[in-house]
Scaffold this motif. Structure first.
Motif, PDB file in Angstrom:
ATOM      1  N   PHE A  30       9.638  15.375  41.708  1.00 20.78           N
ATOM      2  CA  PHE A  30      10.549  16.492  41.958  1.00 20.78           C
ATOM      3  C   PHE A  30      10.356  17.041  43.364  1.00 20.78           C
ATOM      4  O   PHE A  30      11.327  17.289  44.084  1.00 20.78           O
ATOM      5  CB  PHE A  30      10.318  17.597  40.916  1.00 20.78           C
ATOM      6  N   TRP A  34      13.544  17.294  45.569  1.00 19.93           N
ATOM      7  CA  TRP A  34      14.204  18.485  45.046  1.00 19.93           C
ATOM      8  C   TRP A  34      15.403  18.916  45.880  1.00 19.93           C
ATOM      9  O   TRP A  34      16.376  19.445  45.355  1.00 19.93           O
ATOM     10  CB  TRP A  34      13.225  19.656  44.907  1.00 19.93           C
ATOM     11  N   LYS A  41      16.264  26.005  43.900  1.00 12.74           N
ATOM     12  CA  LYS A  41      15.086  25.259  43.468  1.00 12.74           C
ATOM     13  C   LYS A  41      14.435  25.929  42.262  1.00 12.74           C
ATOM     14  O   LYS A  41      14.034  25.255  41.314  1.00 12.74           O
ATOM     15  CB  LYS A  41      14.083  25.146  44.616  1.00 12.74           C
TER      16      LYS A  41
END
Length: 102
Positions: A30, A34, A41
């Motif tokens: 991630f 991301w 986020k």
């Protein structure tokens, strides 16, 4: 008897041969990608991991100090360690009054 209020949170999955749990590997993946996700986020963290942003970053900070994480993704872990160090230096400078307002 009741459980202690601040019991350590076990890792979501047992450790693999790399020494990292599945959740730890997912967190590294991630962090690598991301910025490609739509939306904030923090919201994506909550939806993906079911964690508050604060808890996620606590886990991430512990994770990037682990040798196993460094072995799995050295470029990412080193970058995250550099960012953390830089932020800590900036916070300390502000706290000590060394910041330079622009």
């Amino acid at each position: 008897m009741s459980e202690p209020l601040h019991a350590p949170t076990p890792s979501a999955e047992p450790a693999s041969t790399s020494g990292l749990s599945e959740r730890d590997r997912q967190i590294l993946a991630f962090e690598r990608d991301w910025w490609r996700q739509p939306g904030a986020k923090e919201q994506t963290i909550r939806e993906t991991f079911g964690l508050s942003a604060t808890r996620y970053y606590q886990i991430l900070n512990d994770l990037i100090d682990q040798q196993a994480a460094l072995e799995v993704d050295p470029l990412l872990v080193k970058r995250l360690q550099r960012l953390r160090s830089s932020r800590m230096r900036q916070r300390n400078a502000r706290r000590l009054g060394f910041d330079n307002p622009s």
